[in-house]
Motif scaffolding. Structure first.
Motif, PDB file in Angstrom:
ATOM      1  N   PRO A 420      52.838  12.477  59.938  1.00 45.04           N
ATOM      2  CA  PRO A 420      53.287  11.610  60.298  1.00 45.04           C
ATOM      3  C   PRO A 420      54.862  10.640  60.568  1.00 45.04           C
ATOM      4  N   ARG A 421      54.861   9.528  61.602  1.00 53.31           N
ATOM      5  CA  ARG A 421      55.830   8.926  61.627  1.00 53.31           C
ATOM      6  C   ARG A 421      55.488   7.160  61.617  1.00 53.31           C
ATOM      7  N   ASN A 422      56.395   6.527  60.682  1.00 57.48           N
ATOM      8  CA  ASN A 422      56.295   5.478  61.115  1.00 57.48           C
ATOM      9  C   ASN A 422      57.168   4.732  62.017  1.00 57.48           C
ATOM     10  N   LEU A 423      55.894   3.916  63.519  1.00 58.24           N
ATOM     11  CA  LEU A 423      56.939   3.868  63.844  1.00 58.24           C
ATOM     12  C   LEU A 423      56.190   2.103  64.303  1.00 58.24           C
ATOM     13  N   PRO A 424      57.172   1.640  65.356  1.00 60.87           N
ATOM     14  CA  PRO A 424      56.458  -0.094  65.339  1.00 60.87           C
ATOM     15  C   PRO A 424      55.706   0.212  66.968  1.00 60.87           C
ATOM     16  N   PRO A 425      53.992  -0.507  66.868  1.00 63.84           N
ATOM     17  CA  PRO A 425      53.514  -0.660  68.250  1.00 63.84           C
ATOM     18  C   PRO A 425      54.418  -0.592  69.637  1.00 63.84           C
ATOM     19  N   LEU A 426      53.999   0.608  70.251  1.00 63.10           N
ATOM     20  CA  LEU A 426      54.746   0.645  71.066  1.00 63.10           C
ATOM     21  C   LEU A 426      53.553   0.913  72.496  1.00 63.10           C
ATOM     22  N   ARG A 427      54.236   0.324  73.676  1.00 62.31           N
ATOM     23  CA  ARG A 427      53.662   0.360  74.752  1.00 62.31           C
ATOM     24  C   ARG A 427      53.888   1.136  75.676  1.00 62.31           C
ATOM     25  N   VAL A 428      53.342   1.907  76.436  1.00 59.47           N
ATOM     26  CA  VAL A 428      53.439   3.384  77.142  1.00 59.47           C
ATOM     27  C   VAL A 428      53.663   2.838  78.385  1.00 59.47           C
ATOM     28  N   ILE A 429      54.509   2.788  79.192  1.00 59.17           N
ATOM     29  CA  ILE A 429      54.950   2.541  80.317  1.00 59.17           C
ATOM     30  C   ILE A 429      54.936   3.970  80.824  1.00 59.17           C
ATOM     31  N   GLY A 430      55.092   4.926  80.622  1.00 61.48           N
ATOM     32  CA  GLY A 430      55.285   6.296  81.375  1.00 61.48           C
ATOM     33  C   GLY A 430      55.480   7.648  80.971  1.00 61.48           C
ATOM     34  N   GLN A 431      56.221   8.242  81.658  1.00 62.37           N
ATOM     35  CA  GLN A 431      56.071  10.082  81.369  1.00 62.37           C
ATOM     36  C   GLN A 431      56.975  10.625  82.405  1.00 62.37           C
ATOM     37  N   VAL A 432      58.205  11.314  81.663  1.00 58.15           N
ATOM     38  CA  VAL A 432      58.782  11.635  82.701  1.00 58.15           C
ATOM     39  C   VAL A 432      58.961  13.748  82.539  1.00 58.15           C
ATOM     40  N   GLY A 433      58.621  13.887  83.947  1.00 57.49           N
ATOM     41  CA  GLY A 433      57.470  15.070  83.413  1.00 57.49           C
ATOM     42  C   GLY A 433      56.657  15.815  82.395  1.00 57.49           C
ATOM     43  N   THR A 434      56.641  16.548  81.916  1.00 54.95           N
ATOM     44  CA  THR A 434      55.645  16.567  80.826  1.00 54.95           C
ATOM     45  C   THR A 434      56.533  16.840  79.323  1.00 54.95           C
ATOM     46  N   THR A 435      57.852  16.172  79.983  1.00 56.86           N
ATOM     47  CA  THR A 435      58.114  15.849  78.389  1.00 56.86           C
ATOM     48  C   THR A 435      58.833  14.922  77.825  1.00 56.86           C
ATOM     49  N   TYR A 436      59.002  13.086  78.239  1.00 56.25           N
ATOM     50  CA  TYR A 436      59.129  12.389  77.979  1.00 56.25           C
ATOM     51  C   TYR A 436      57.939  11.821  77.628  1.00 56.25           C
ATOM     52  N   ILE A 437      57.896  10.637  77.234  1.00 57.66           N
ATOM     53  CA  ILE A 437      57.265   9.762  76.666  1.00 57.66           C
ATOM     54  C   ILE A 437      57.935   8.182  77.035  1.00 57.66           C
ATOM     55  N   ILE A 438      58.182   7.200  78.008  1.00 53.08           N
ATOM     56  CA  ILE A 438      58.865   6.465  77.746  1.00 53.08           C
ATOM     57  C   ILE A 438      57.815   4.761  77.239  1.00 53.08           C
ATOM     58  N   ALA A 439      57.974   4.199  76.327  1.00 51.16           N
ATOM     59  CA  ALA A 439      57.852   3.539  76.193  1.00 51.16           C
ATOM     60  C   ALA A 439      58.783   1.828  75.712  1.00 51.16           C
ATOM     61  N   GLU A 440      57.829   0.554  75.629  1.00 56.14           N
ATOM     62  CA  GLU A 440      58.456  -0.124  75.177  1.00 56.14           C
ATOM     63  C   GLU A 440      57.946  -0.697  73.687  1.00 56.14           C
ATOM     64  N   GLY A 441      59.062  -1.483  72.453  1.00 51.90           N
ATOM     65  CA  GLY A 441      59.070  -1.632  71.584  1.00 51.90           C
ATOM     66  C   GLY A 441      59.390  -2.878  71.307  1.00 51.90           C
ATOM     67  N   PRO A 442      59.287  -3.151  70.310  1.00 60.74           N
ATOM     68  CA  PRO A 442      60.064  -4.729  70.238  1.00 60.74           C
ATOM     69  C   PRO A 442      61.330  -4.873  70.449  1.00 60.74           C
ATOM     70  N   GLU A 443      61.980  -3.411  69.783  1.00 59.54           N
ATOM     71  CA  GLU A 443      63.906  -4.157  69.922  1.00 59.54           C
ATOM     72  C   GLU A 443      64.124  -2.663  71.344  1.00 59.54           C
TER      73      GLU A 443
END
Ligand code: ADP
Ligand code: MG
Length: 453
Positions: A420-443
């Motif tokens: 488990p990882r402690n991440l801030p709340p994120l809003r997923v805004i896209g995916q690159v290939g099938t490898t990377y998730i692009i998400a928007e966070g508070p910072e």
């Protein structure tokens, strides 16, 4: 400049060219086809399958060196044909050179029985269904010994004893009986995967060690080999057909790919669970291994390999199956089309069945696969030790007994679920290939390697 040693120079000068005697020539020829006991099993299984058998029993002793017996319920051989079956290049499967481009049988070279008989004591007993009596013929070291009428059930019984008794040099290259038995067991499993509608049963040193159900279901054949849990986890490769049973995918080139592949969480440390069947023939192919591994690109850690059972069907005219004496390799007329058909089929199965991880917006538990009700769940943990020794599903009885039983398999491992990882709340805004998730966070923006996550 150095001259060859005197002894070598002399021996070259003194040797005349001569045609080798028949028994030497036949041992040389047999050496290409029969490398070890498993090669004999392979050829006898090919013959049983070509004869349309539904049940094939294999019995071995001494790792196959002492005894290999293959019993089938196929078409049988008419008594008058029996001696011909042992002649070199004697086959009922092709009759002219052009037929080499339309091969639909596993055998076609007419060399197997000739080669096996040359290096063993072989007895072939056979009865076609319509014949009232069977016939049996025995050869030793390729020489005819005897033949007689023999009452047997319809089908064929091939018995090969004392393999390489007349070729002691070959014996030195064999491994221990358990190691040779393991080769044979692996081979029989491979045939069970290639031919799910045939029931195979292997008995080694008097003990039943493997049996496939032969009910036509590839996933059930897979369960016998890799255990029920692994089999359940496998992803169908190809397009789901309407009956939801078998999956096929035809490419524009007429190449059909179907089978199963493991999800990225189930992998092995070697490639021994990557199976390829071209028109139902098991082949070794670096190219197809590469095609499958390319499909997993970035989904598996370095040094990990998938489980894959990939059937490729192509028009026989697109294939040269006559490039290897044991027919273990084939040559495609269009390598690239085959490569991409396999890669595409596996890749699209992975993309369809392995959902991109999503971040639970109500919690900060980390990345997880979404479950049916929308709650994040960790990938199910599989107890591989428990699945490795599943007992036979029913009792073994008689020649053609029911049930199936997987062999223990220690090589399969599941990767542990990510911590488990402690991440801030994120809003997923896209995916690159099938490898990377692009998400928007508070910072700011987060770029998350979803597989590492
Ligand atoms: P090939 O399989 O290449 O034709 P083999 O030497 O393996 O050559 O077999 C020679 C012939 O014997 C086959 O073509 C087939 O007609 C016959 N034969 C061998 N084994 C069987 C079997 N189990 N059932 C029926 N026919 C068989
Ligand atoms: Mg054959």
């Amino acid at each position: 400049m150095s001259l060859p040693p005197a002894s070598l120079a002399n021996s070259v000068q003194q040797r005349a060219i001569r045609v080798l005697p028949d028994d030497v020539a036949s041992k040389i020829a047999a050496g290409e086809v029969v490398e070890r006991p498993a090669s004999v099993v392979r050829e006898l299984l090919d013959n049983a399958i070509d004869a349309g058998s539904r049940r094939v029993n294999i019995e071995i002793r001494g790792g196959g060196r002492e005894l290999i017996r293959v019993i089938d319920d196929g078409s049988g051989i008419p008594a008058v044909d029996m001696p011909n079956a042992f002649l070199r290049h004697a086959t009922s499967k092709i009759s002219k050179a052009d037929d080499l481009w339309a091969i639909t049988t596993l055998g076609f070279r007419g060399e197997a029985l000739f080669s096996i008989a040359a290096v063993s004591r072989t007895t072939l007993a056979s009865r076609p269904k319509q014949s009232p009596a069977g016939h049996e013929i025995t050869l030793e070291g390729g020489k005819f010994v005897s033949q007689a009428a023999r009452g047997i059930p319809a089908g064929t019984v091939a018995t090969v004893r004392d393999l390489f008794y007349n070729l002691p040099a070959r014996l030195k290259f064999l491994k221990s009986a358990p190691a040779e038995s393991a080769y044979i067991a692996g081979l029989v499993q491979q045939y069970a995967l290639a031919h799910p509608s045939i029931r195979f049963m292997l008995t080694s040193e008097g003990r039943p060690t493997f049996q496939s159900p032969g009910n036509g279901e590839l996933r059930e054949a897979t369960a016998c080999v890799y255990g029920a849990e692994v089999s359940r986890s496998l992803l169908p490769v190809g397009l789901e057909p309407s009956d939801d049973q078998e999956v096929t995918a035809a490419s524009p080139d007429g190449i059909t790919v179907y089978g199963y592949a493991s999800p990225p969480a189930v992998s092995r440390s070697n490639r021994s669970a990557m199976h390829f069947f071209i028109n139902s023939r098991a082949v070794q192919s670096r190219m197809l291994q590469y095609a499958v591994e390319e499909a997993y690109h970035s989904l598996l850690m370095v040094g990990r390999h998938p489980i894959s059972i990939i059937n490729v069907t192509v028009d026989p005219s697109m294939l040269d199956v006559n490039v290897h004496p044991a027919k273990a390799e084939v040559k495609f007329r269009d390598d690239r089309a085959t490569f991409s058909a396999v890669q595409r089929a596996v890749r699209s199965s992975l993309t369809a069945h392995v959902p991109a991880p999503v971040y639970g917006s109500r919690s900060n538990e980390g990345w997880a696969l979404p479950s049916g009700d929308g709650e994040p769940t960790a990938p199910p943990a599989i107890d591989w030790d428990a699945t490795a020794n599943v007992p036979p599903q029913s009792s073994q009885s008689g020649l053609w007994s029911e049930g199936s039983r997987p062999l223990p398999d220690a090589g399969i491992e599941a990767l542990p679920p990510p911590p488990p990882r402690n991440l801030p709340p994120l809003r997923v805004i896209g995916q690159v290939g099938t490898t990377y998730i692009i998400a928007e966070g508070p910072e700011g923006l987060f770029l998350v390697d979803q597989h590492a996550a």
